[in-house]
Scaffold this active site. Sequence first.
Site, PDB file in Angstrom:
ATOM      1  N   LYS A 106      -3.491  -0.080  -0.425  1.00 34.25           N
ATOM      2  CA  LYS A 106      -2.332   0.608  -1.010  1.00 34.25           C
ATOM      3  C   LYS A 106      -1.144  -0.340  -1.123  1.00 34.25           C
ATOM      4  O   LYS A 106      -0.511  -0.439  -2.166  1.00 34.25           O
ATOM      5  CB  LYS A 106      -1.893   1.802  -0.134  1.00 34.25           C
ATOM      6  CG  LYS A 106      -2.948   2.822   0.158  1.00 34.25           C
ATOM      7  CD  LYS A 106      -2.408   3.959   1.005  1.00 34.25           C
ATOM      8  CE  LYS A 106      -2.003   3.582   2.419  1.00 34.25           C
ATOM      9  NZ  LYS A 106      -3.121   3.156   3.275  1.00 34.25           N
ATOM     10  N   ARG A 119       2.090  11.637   3.735  1.00 32.70           N
ATOM     11  CA  ARG A 119       0.904  11.584   4.587  1.00 32.70           C
ATOM     12  C   ARG A 119       0.602  12.912   5.231  1.00 32.70           C
ATOM     13  O   ARG A 119      -0.382  13.038   5.966  1.00 32.70           O
ATOM     14  CB  ARG A 119       1.179  10.601   5.719  1.00 32.70           C
ATOM     15  CG  ARG A 119       0.636   9.233   5.514  1.00 32.70           C
ATOM     16  CD  ARG A 119       1.137   8.437   6.688  1.00 32.70           C
ATOM     17  NE  ARG A 119       0.163   7.509   7.146  1.00 32.70           N
ATOM     18  CZ  ARG A 119       0.220   6.224   6.839  1.00 32.70           C
ATOM     19  NH1 ARG A 119       1.153   5.747   6.050  1.00 32.70           N
ATOM     20  NH2 ARG A 119      -0.675   5.405   7.329  1.00 32.70           N
ATOM     21  N   ARG A 167      -7.375  -8.666   9.378  1.00 30.39           N
ATOM     22  CA  ARG A 167      -6.039  -8.885   8.814  1.00 30.39           C
ATOM     23  C   ARG A 167      -5.111  -9.574   9.817  1.00 30.39           C
ATOM     24  O   ARG A 167      -5.086  -9.246  10.991  1.00 30.39           O
ATOM     25  CB  ARG A 167      -5.411  -7.547   8.418  1.00 30.39           C
ATOM     26  CG  ARG A 167      -3.930  -7.727   8.052  1.00 30.39           C
ATOM     27  CD  ARG A 167      -3.303  -6.573   7.392  1.00 30.39           C
ATOM     28  NE  ARG A 167      -3.393  -5.338   8.155  1.00 30.39           N
ATOM     29  CZ  ARG A 167      -2.985  -4.166   7.666  1.00 30.39           C
ATOM     30  NH1 ARG A 167      -2.513  -4.089   6.448  1.00 30.39           N
ATOM     31  NH2 ARG A 167      -3.096  -3.084   8.388  1.00 30.39           N
ATOM     32  N   ARG A 199      -1.599  -7.184  13.611  1.00 28.94           N
ATOM     33  CA  ARG A 199      -0.725  -6.006  13.684  1.00 28.94           C
ATOM     34  C   ARG A 199      -1.164  -5.181  14.888  1.00 28.94           C
ATOM     35  O   ARG A 199      -2.378  -5.025  15.098  1.00 28.94           O
ATOM     36  CB  ARG A 199      -0.882  -5.201  12.383  1.00 28.94           C
ATOM     37  CG  ARG A 199       0.416  -4.615  11.888  1.00 28.94           C
ATOM     38  CD  ARG A 199       0.271  -4.093  10.498  1.00 28.94           C
ATOM     39  NE  ARG A 199      -0.083  -2.676  10.478  1.00 28.94           N
ATOM     40  CZ  ARG A 199      -0.133  -1.937   9.377  1.00 28.94           C
ATOM     41  NH1 ARG A 199       0.123  -2.479   8.198  1.00 28.94           N
ATOM     42  NH2 ARG A 199      -0.458  -0.667   9.428  1.00 28.94           N
ATOM     43  N   ARG A 256      -6.566   5.741  13.727  1.00 32.32           N
ATOM     44  CA  ARG A 256      -5.853   5.899  12.446  1.00 32.32           C
ATOM     45  C   ARG A 256      -6.767   6.556  11.413  1.00 32.32           C
ATOM     46  O   ARG A 256      -6.333   7.384  10.610  1.00 32.32           O
ATOM     47  CB  ARG A 256      -5.385   4.522  11.934  1.00 32.32           C
ATOM     48  CG  ARG A 256      -4.174   3.991  12.692  1.00 32.32           C
ATOM     49  CD  ARG A 256      -4.004   2.497  12.513  1.00 32.32           C
ATOM     50  NE  ARG A 256      -3.655   2.101  11.168  1.00 32.32           N
ATOM     51  CZ  ARG A 256      -3.793   0.860  10.705  1.00 32.32           C
ATOM     52  NH1 ARG A 256      -4.274  -0.103  11.483  1.00 32.32           N
ATOM     53  NH2 ARG A 256      -3.458   0.569   9.471  1.00 32.32           N
TER      54      ARG A 256
HETATM   55  P1  AP5 Z   1      -3.267  -3.398   2.549  1.00 35.40           P
HETATM   56  O1  AP5 Z   1      -2.869  -3.566   1.141  1.00 35.40           O
HETATM   57  O2  AP5 Z   1      -2.273  -3.740   3.622  1.00 35.40           O
HETATM   58  O3  AP5 Z   1      -3.835  -1.915   2.781  1.00 35.40           O
HETATM   59  P2  AP5 Z   1      -3.080  -0.568   3.110  1.00 35.40           P
HETATM   60  O4  AP5 Z   1      -3.871   0.522   2.513  1.00 35.40           O
HETATM   61  O5  AP5 Z   1      -1.631  -0.678   2.734  1.00 35.40           O
HETATM   62  O6  AP5 Z   1      -3.290  -0.580   4.699  1.00 35.40           O
HETATM   63  P3  AP5 Z   1      -2.295  -0.374   5.888  1.00 35.40           P
HETATM   64  O7  AP5 Z   1      -3.079  -0.682   7.124  1.00 35.40           O
HETATM   65  O8  AP5 Z   1      -1.010  -1.121   5.708  1.00 35.40           O
HETATM   66  O9  AP5 Z   1      -2.024   1.160   5.711  1.00 35.40           O
HETATM   67  P4  AP5 Z   1      -1.708   2.254   6.714  1.00 35.40           P
HETATM   68  O10 AP5 Z   1      -1.593   3.414   5.821  1.00 35.40           O
HETATM   69  O11 AP5 Z   1      -2.598   2.448   7.867  1.00 35.40           O
HETATM   70  O12 AP5 Z   1      -0.384   1.681   7.402  1.00 35.40           O
HETATM   71  P5  AP5 Z   1       1.170   1.927   7.167  1.00 35.40           P
HETATM   72  O13 AP5 Z   1       1.821   0.638   7.290  1.00 35.40           O
HETATM   73  O14 AP5 Z   1       1.412   2.770   5.961  1.00 35.40           O
HETATM   74  O15 AP5 Z   1      -4.631  -4.209   2.775  1.00 35.40           O
HETATM   75  C1  AP5 Z   1      -5.280  -4.246   4.038  1.00 35.40           C
HETATM   76  C2  AP5 Z   1      -6.041  -5.595   4.160  1.00 35.40           C
HETATM   77  O16 AP5 Z   1      -7.074  -5.632   3.184  1.00 35.40           O
HETATM   78  C3  AP5 Z   1      -5.158  -6.828   3.881  1.00 35.40           C
HETATM   79  O17 AP5 Z   1      -5.584  -7.871   4.699  1.00 35.40           O
HETATM   80  C4  AP5 Z   1      -5.415  -7.123   2.395  1.00 35.40           C
HETATM   81  O18 AP5 Z   1      -5.224  -8.487   2.078  1.00 35.40           O
HETATM   82  C5  AP5 Z   1      -6.878  -6.716   2.272  1.00 35.40           C
HETATM   83  N1  AP5 Z   1      -7.224  -6.213   0.917  1.00 35.40           N
HETATM   84  C6  AP5 Z   1      -6.446  -5.453   0.089  1.00 35.40           C
HETATM   85  N2  AP5 Z   1      -7.128  -5.155  -1.052  1.00 35.40           N
HETATM   86  C7  AP5 Z   1      -8.348  -5.730  -0.927  1.00 35.40           C
HETATM   87  C8  AP5 Z   1      -9.502  -5.767  -1.759  1.00 35.40           C
HETATM   88  N3  AP5 Z   1      -9.538  -5.154  -2.974  1.00 35.40           N
HETATM   89  N4  AP5 Z   1     -10.599  -6.444  -1.328  1.00 35.40           N
HETATM   90  C9  AP5 Z   1     -10.583  -7.070  -0.100  1.00 35.40           C
HETATM   91  N5  AP5 Z   1      -9.521  -7.075   0.747  1.00 35.40           N
HETATM   92  C10 AP5 Z   1      -8.403  -6.406   0.336  1.00 35.40           C
HETATM   93  O19 AP5 Z   1       1.528   2.856   8.414  1.00 35.40           O
HETATM   94  C11 AP5 Z   1       1.498   2.368   9.745  1.00 35.40           C
HETATM   95  C12 AP5 Z   1       1.976   3.454  10.705  1.00 35.40           C
HETATM   96  O20 AP5 Z   1       3.340   3.829  10.407  1.00 35.40           O
HETATM   97  C13 AP5 Z   1       1.199   4.778  10.632  1.00 35.40           C
HETATM   98  O21 AP5 Z   1       0.012   4.758  11.399  1.00 35.40           O
HETATM   99  C14 AP5 Z   1       2.259   5.747  11.192  1.00 35.40           C
HETATM  100  O22 AP5 Z   1       2.356   5.653  12.602  1.00 35.40           O
HETATM  101  C15 AP5 Z   1       3.547   5.222  10.595  1.00 35.40           C
HETATM  102  N6  AP5 Z   1       3.826   5.851   9.284  1.00 35.40           N
HETATM  103  C16 AP5 Z   1       3.930   5.199   8.081  1.00 35.40           C
HETATM  104  N7  AP5 Z   1       4.183   6.074   7.097  1.00 35.40           N
HETATM  105  C17 AP5 Z   1       4.220   7.302   7.671  1.00 35.40           C
HETATM  106  C18 AP5 Z   1       4.408   8.608   7.157  1.00 35.40           C
HETATM  107  N8  AP5 Z   1       4.604   8.830   5.848  1.00 35.40           N
HETATM  108  N9  AP5 Z   1       4.384   9.646   8.017  1.00 35.40           N
HETATM  109  C19 AP5 Z   1       4.215   9.448   9.349  1.00 35.40           C
HETATM  110  N10 AP5 Z   1       4.008   8.233   9.897  1.00 35.40           N
HETATM  111  C20 AP5 Z   1       4.011   7.158   9.066  1.00 35.40           C
END
Ligand code: AP5
Length: 222
Positions: free
Chosen positions: A15, A90, A129, A156, A167
């Site tokens: 994402k 979310r 990652r 991370r 998660r």
């Molecule tokens: P990446 O692009 O970072 O993937 P992502 O889907 O953004 O994954 P995240 O782990 O960042 O998402 P998340 O939803 O768990 O975390 P968030 O930060 O939102 O890619 C991941 C890896 O894959 C990278 O190494 C990339 O290079 C690789 N990759 C990408 N595309 C690829 C492809 N096509 N092929 C191969 N490799 C690829 O949230 C973290 C925490 O914050 C949550 O757990 C929660 O505690 C809190 N939080 C955030 N938002 C909220 C909310 N709205 N409500 C409540 N709590 C929240």
Amino acid sequence: MGLNVIMMGPPGAGKGTQAGRFARERGLLKISTGDILREAIREKNPTALAAKARMDRGDLVDDAMIIAIVADRLERPDADPGFVLDGFPRTVAQAQALDGIMERRNNGPLVIVDVMVPEQELVRRLGGRRICGACGTNADAVASTCVKCGGGLVQRADDDHGVVRERLKVYQHTTKPVLEFYRERPTFRVVNGAQAPERVARELDALIDDASQSAMSAERAR
Ligand code: AP5
């Protein structure tokens, strides 16, 4: 008329990668709630520090706090061309709050894209990652330091294997219902995220353009 996109999908679906690229290419504001929280933690913001324990164990943080962050960000002028949301909404409560914000903004269609990737691949991606310890940028696969600021690379906190499992569970229970909230809308689309990033990007662009053009034609016909 703005263009507004929600990038949905499980942890590790890509994402953030696709939201950042799409927003850059189209001149839209990217809002990543995870990045905002991690940056606030690095800056030792007391509210974010209070949420850190929840993030580190894979739980979601409080709806009211996240909704306030997004609502505030969307009021600034750089959101006028439209936005790409990464990691929000979310929960169904967050999605309902966003509908209220969209109604007040009245600025272009809302396209929702679900980036689908099998669980095994998500676990592999997140386990491997590394991010920059200084600025939080996802590390380039071949670099040994951050390509943006030269900082050292770290894992991370929530990419630990046990936390990734948690998660994924939270995603199934709490965030999947948000897909059902949106699924019947004419601007809901699904993309196969288990392909090379460039391929995902091409398909995503075509889906978003198609959805937003049909929404605008439907609006004009009214
Ligand atoms: P990446 O692009 O970072 O993937 P992502 O889907 O953004 O994954 P995240 O782990 O960042 O998402 P998340 O939803 O768990 O975390 P968030 O930060 O939102 O890619 C991941 C890896 O894959 C990278 O190494 C990339 O290079 C690789 N990759 C990408 N595309 C690829 C492809 N096509 N092929 C191969 N490799 C690829 O949230 C973290 C925490 O914050 C949550 O757990 C929660 O505690 C809190 N939080 C955030 N938002 C909220 C909310 N709205 N409500 C409540 N709590 C929240």
